[in-house]
Design a protein around this motif. Structure first.
Motif, mmCIF file in Angstrom:
data_model
loop_
_atom_site.group_PDB
_atom_site.id
_atom_site.type_symbol
_atom_site.label_atom_id
_atom_site.label_comp_id
_atom_site.label_asym_id
_atom_site.label_seq_id
_atom_site.Cartn_x
_atom_site.Cartn_y
_atom_site.Cartn_z
ATOM 1 N N GLN A 1 0.748 -1.115 0.027
ATOM 2 C CA GLN A 1 -0.001 0.075 0.135
ATOM 3 C C GLN A 1 0.928 1.077 0.009
ATOM 4 O OE1 GLN A 1 -2.400 0.188 3.596
ATOM 5 N NE2 GLN A 1 -0.645 -0.124 4.964
ATOM 6 N N GLY B 1 -0.673 -3.117 5.297
ATOM 7 C CA GLY B 1 -0.122 -3.383 6.614
ATOM 8 C C GLY B 1 0.713 -4.543 6.816
ATOM 9 N N ASN C 1 0.350 5.148 5.758
ATOM 10 C CA ASN C 1 0.338 3.903 6.352
ATOM 11 C C ASN C 1 1.368 4.353 7.688
ATOM 12 O OD1 ASN C 1 -0.124 1.185 7.171
ATOM 13 N ND2 ASN C 1 2.024 0.898 6.549
ATOM 14 N N SER D 1 -6.158 -0.517 7.578
ATOM 15 C CA SER D 1 -5.854 -0.322 6.231
ATOM 16 C C SER D 1 -6.025 -1.710 5.407
ATOM 17 C CB SER D 1 -4.385 0.207 6.215
ATOM 18 O OG SER D 1 -3.331 -0.817 6.335
ATOM 19 N N GLU E 1 -1.935 -0.441 12.298
ATOM 20 C CA GLU E 1 -1.628 -0.228 10.510
ATOM 21 C C GLU E 1 -2.236 -1.277 9.867
ATOM 22 O OE1 GLU E 1 2.493 -1.683 8.953
ATOM 23 O OE2 GLU E 1 2.637 -0.209 10.680
#
Length: 889
Positions: A71, A132, A76, A129, A125
């Motif tokens: 990502q 992560g 993040n 998300s 995280e």
């Protein structure tokens, strides 16, 4: 939020995302942390971040690199770091500036173990998300390989690490233990644990007691049960007959990685070797695994090189000589025939270079100061920019490779939607995406004819895949733990890394598409029960307040008092410690430091008052200090030199220092050099006796130092640089004093050489000085061991030889009290006035141990003991034992 002006658009985008990120990072802990300054170090290319108190801020290094992820990097990172902000506020939020931020940070670190607070942040995280680290098979892979390979290590080893074995960082084991907690006791267990601890910050074993109360298990029991559950899960998911490494490599006692296998036209295999005993080096391997060193690569953000015929290209991480957070990524090319290296670029931000198959061109990824990615074509001989390709807005490009025709490039795309494979046509500058957007950790795409070979983790384990535009995606490998870094050898076989418990090994196989339509087994992450139980925030990213950007004026923020402290050196050393209290100020950018202090010396019953200001914004650093001190002196009464009396006095002392500290690294060599200048003014008063010939004023003595050091980078196991040359020249005098005269000139040198075996070190040191006047009896050079235990004449020079060696790496746990990683041995000999005698003045042996205490990751502690034999007839004791303790962060 403070950021470079070129970073404004990227900072605005993050600011729009922050309200949602803040809610997600703190809501489970039931806190609303106060405002905190975020510093975006847009000129620093290393991907990292941290949160601190004293002063309270978070620094983020927001520039994405060539390191694969699943990502976007910056959102993040912000989610992870703001979780730490919430943790700090939950545990010690009542202790605030301008007096107690350092105390709050200390209590946070003493109460909450690093494996817990970092594991919790990784969990957050992952939960909030689509990516992560908790979803990455490559992140859990070292732990999975250890467990399934029968390597059973205890809690201390997984938390505190090891020199001799592959163990993942405490982030990894912390994430899994936190996941065990929330899988069994719910996401609210974090808030309950920290709420219980907050009320009892001075309670012994506070964290252990809080965890026991919430979960009915102690941390070692949670570790044991976590490992049991992971073992059961991973054994059930493991492949029945996985591919295994089949290319021979050198036997080693310690883990070793043979990264990025590539083959030249002569079918010679090249790899980037990494091990704890040596620094990273590109090597050539023969069929029996024998190694030939080619070139050491220096520091890299991501280990990497690319081979074409007799040329090797790689990127290298470098820094500004003065400012450590102004960093670069340059491109190096090495010719294996001429054995010459050329650095093509300077002060650049280029990543992942790859040769054109035919022409003298290299494609690189550039991330400019505005955090915008693009492809750049460089001339491989001159480094000149030949062309560039703009990528779609908001997309970051990684790890590009040319097609065999040289007309198109395949790369990884990372954007808000996730990750993808993207192809760029060099003639039309158009791009094409091959896959649906997702959160795969894609790596090292390259062409195989018109197909694409790459690493992905579609089945929950990293494997090598082939993508065909007609038939789609096919898995080429079936490994036990992870397959990485694919390339096509000149023999037509697929080369790749096959990860094992002892490192990344080498494998090759024929490229054959599966004949059946078997679907990949789905392996759910260990955190899945927690993911399924948490309600994700569905609110938008839009900020409820307008985003205002204005120039930041550092001068208006110079004074920022935050803490009272009992250490004038920020606890870096307790040598000659005098009890006191200091009020500390640091601006947010850490360019200005102020210190107001009071100390009381119990040995002489005198008080000291001090003010200190340091300014580090520009090339030279400046430090000004004023002290009012109570002092004790000795005087001769009458004409009898044996009739000595003590007297008291006070003095005003003002000092000024200017330094130009510089350091750079070039490949595997670190250079540090600089200039120091200092002066002072001392006024003595309130003497308790009427004294004659007492110097009341010492006006502006000057001292100068110039130094230059050149040392090779150290491997994980090295005790000292393999090669090193260090020289320092100091001169002090009193040009403005009429009643006083004197000067001292000193030279100090230090040289390092490789020992007889790996990681052994021979150190030779020589120092000399010439002094006169009031500087007689003053020594600016190191003395021999045991000096002070014999009657010494005036010393003009000293020399020393010592041999350091690692004895063994026990990884011993003494309960939770200590964890011993390494024992070191020492042989030494010291010489004094070598122009008069070459006989050693002292010599001896030493033993030391490196360990951690109470499962604290930091500090790293070293305890040492020495037996020194004094080769002097005036010594009352020939053998003198000494003991020492030191620590580092």
């Amino acid at each position: 939020m403070v950021f470079p002006n070129t970073f404004e658009n990227a900072a605005k985008k993050l600011a729009e995302q922050l309200p949602k990120i803040q809610r997600e990072s703190r809501e489970v802990l039931k806190v609303s942390p106060p405002k905190i300054t975020l510093v975006l170090q847009g000129n620093h290319l290393t991907q990292n971040g941290f949160v601190q108190l004293a002063p309270q801020k978070s620094e983020m290094f927001p520039v994405p690199s060539s390191t694969a992820d699943n990502q976007e990097w910056l959102p993040n990172l912000a989610l992870h770091e703001l979780r730490h902000v919430a943790q700090l506020d939950k545990l010690t939020g009542k202790l605030k500036g301008p007096f107690f931020e350092q105390l709050a940070f200390a209590l946070y670190g003493l109460n909450l173990p690093a494996w817990y607070f970092e594991g919790d942040a990784v969990q957050v995280e992952t939960i909030y998300s689509s990516g992560g680290r908790g979803r990455l098979p490559s992140w859990e892979m070292p732990l999975r390989a250890n467990i399934l390979s029968g390597k059973s290590y205890d809690f201390n080893k997984y938390v505190l690490g090891s020199f001799k074995d592959n163990v993942p960082s405490y982030y990894t084991i912390g994430f899994f233990m936190n996941s065990y907690l929330t899988n069994h006791h719910g996401i609210a267990s974090h808030e309950k644990i920290m709420a219980d601890m907050r009320k009892k910050l001075l309670r012994p074993f506070n964290f252990q007691r809080a965890v026991k109360q919430i979960s009915d298990e102690k941390p070692p029991e949670i570790f044991k049960n976590t490992i049991m559950e992971l073992t059961k899960k991973w054994e059930q998911e493991s492949s029945v007959s996985p591919d295994t490494p089949n290319l021979q490599t050198k036997d080693s006692r310690y883990p070793s990685d043979y990264l990025l296998p590539q083959m030249n036209e002569n079918q010679e295999l090249y790899v980037l070797k990494s091990s704890p005993t040596t620094v990273n080096e590109i090597k050539r391997l023969d069929n029996l695994g024998n190694e030939t060193g080619i070139i050491k690569t220096g520091r890299q953000i991501t280990p990497y090189f690319h081979l074409r015929k007799n040329e090797i290209v790689w990127d290298e991480h470098r820094k500004h000589a003065r400012f450590g957070k102004q960093t670069y990524n340059v491109i190096n090319v090495y010719n294996t025939e001429t054995r010459r290296t050329k650095t093509l670029t300077k002060a650049s931000r280029y990543y992942a270079p790859a040769f054109h198959p035919i022409r003298d061109e290299i494609v690189v990824v550039e991330v400019d100061p505005a955090n915008i990615s693009k492809l750049v074509i460089l001339h491989s001989k001159t480094g000149d920019i030949l062309d560039s390709i703009t990528v779609p807005h908001g997309m970051h490009i990684q790890q590009p490779q040319y097609h065999g025709s040289g007309t198109k490039i395949i790369a990884i795309a990372v954007a808000e939607q996730g990750t993808n494979l993207v192809e760029f046509n060099l003639e039309t500058k158009e791009h094409h995406l091959f896959l649906p957007w997702g959160n795969q950790q894609l790596e090292r795409p390259s062409y195989y004819h018109d197909d694409i070979i790459f690493k992905a983790n579609g089945d929950g384990i990293d494997n090598i895949y082939l993508f065909n535009k007609i038939s789609g995606q096919h898995r080429l490998t079936d490994v036990a733990f992870g397959a990485f870094n694919p390339s096509i050898g000149t023999n037509g076989l697929l080369l790749y890394n096959d990860y094992q418990y002892n490192g990344y090994k080498l494998a090759q196989k024929e490229i054959a598409l599966p004949t059946t339509g078997k679907r990949d087994q789905t392996r759910l992450p260990y955190i899945s029960p927690t993911l399924n139980s948490v309600q994700r925030d569905t609110l938008s990213n839009e900020s409820t307040t307008p985003i205002i950007v204005q120039n930041y004026n550092p001068s208006s923020h110079l004074i920022n008092f935050h803490s009272l402290s009992i250490s004038s050196t920020n606890f870096e050393s307790f040598d000659n410690y005098i009890p006191g209290i200091f009020w500390l100020s640091n601006d947010i950018l850490n360019t200005t430091q102020m210190k107001l202090g009071y100390e009381f010396d119990p040995d002489i019953s005198k008080s000291h008052y001090s003010v200190e200001v340091s300014y580090k914004r520009y090339l030279p650093t400046f430090t000004a200090r004023y002290m009012n001190r109570g002092m004790v002196g000795n005087a001769v009464l009458g004409n009898n030199p044996n009739n000595i009396v003590m007297f008291d006095y006070r003095d005003h002392q003002a000092t000024f220092e200017m330094s130009i500290p510089l350091s750079i690294y070039r490949r595997n060599i670190v250079y540090s050099y600089g200039l120091n200048f200092g002066t002072s003014y001392t006024k003595r008063y309130n003497t308790s006796l009427n004294l004659q010939n007492f110097q009341e004023v010492v006006a502006f003595p000057l001292n100068y130092q110039v130094y230059i050091n050149r040392n090779s980078m150290r491997s994980k196991m090295d005790l000292a640089p393999r090669w090193g040359q260090n020289m320092s020249l100091t001169f002090r005098h009193l040009p403005f004093e009429r009643g006083l005269s004197g000067e001292v000139l000193s030279l100090r040198t230090n040289f390092y050489f490789p020992g007889l075996w790996s990681n052994h070190s021979l150190q030779l040191r020589f120092a000399a000085q010439k002094n006169n006047g009031i500087y007689l009896g003053t020594y600016d050079i190191p003395m021999v061991s045991g000096w002070g235990h014999f009657s010494s004449p005036i010393v003009n020079n000293t020399a020393m030889a010592n041999y350091r060696l690692p004895l063994f790496y026990p990884d011993w746990s003494i309960g939770s009290l200590a964890y011993i990683k390494r024992f070191q041995g020492l042989l030494f000999s010291d010489f004094q006035n070598v122009d008069e005698s070459l006989a050693p003045k002292t010599f001896g042996i030493g033993l030391s141990a490196d360990f951690n205490v109470f499962r604290y990751v930091l500090p790293d502690v070293n305890v040492s003991t020495r037996l020194t034999y004094i080769n002097d007839n005036t010594a009352p004791n020939k053998i003198v034992p000494t003991f020492g303790i030191s620590y580092s962060y």
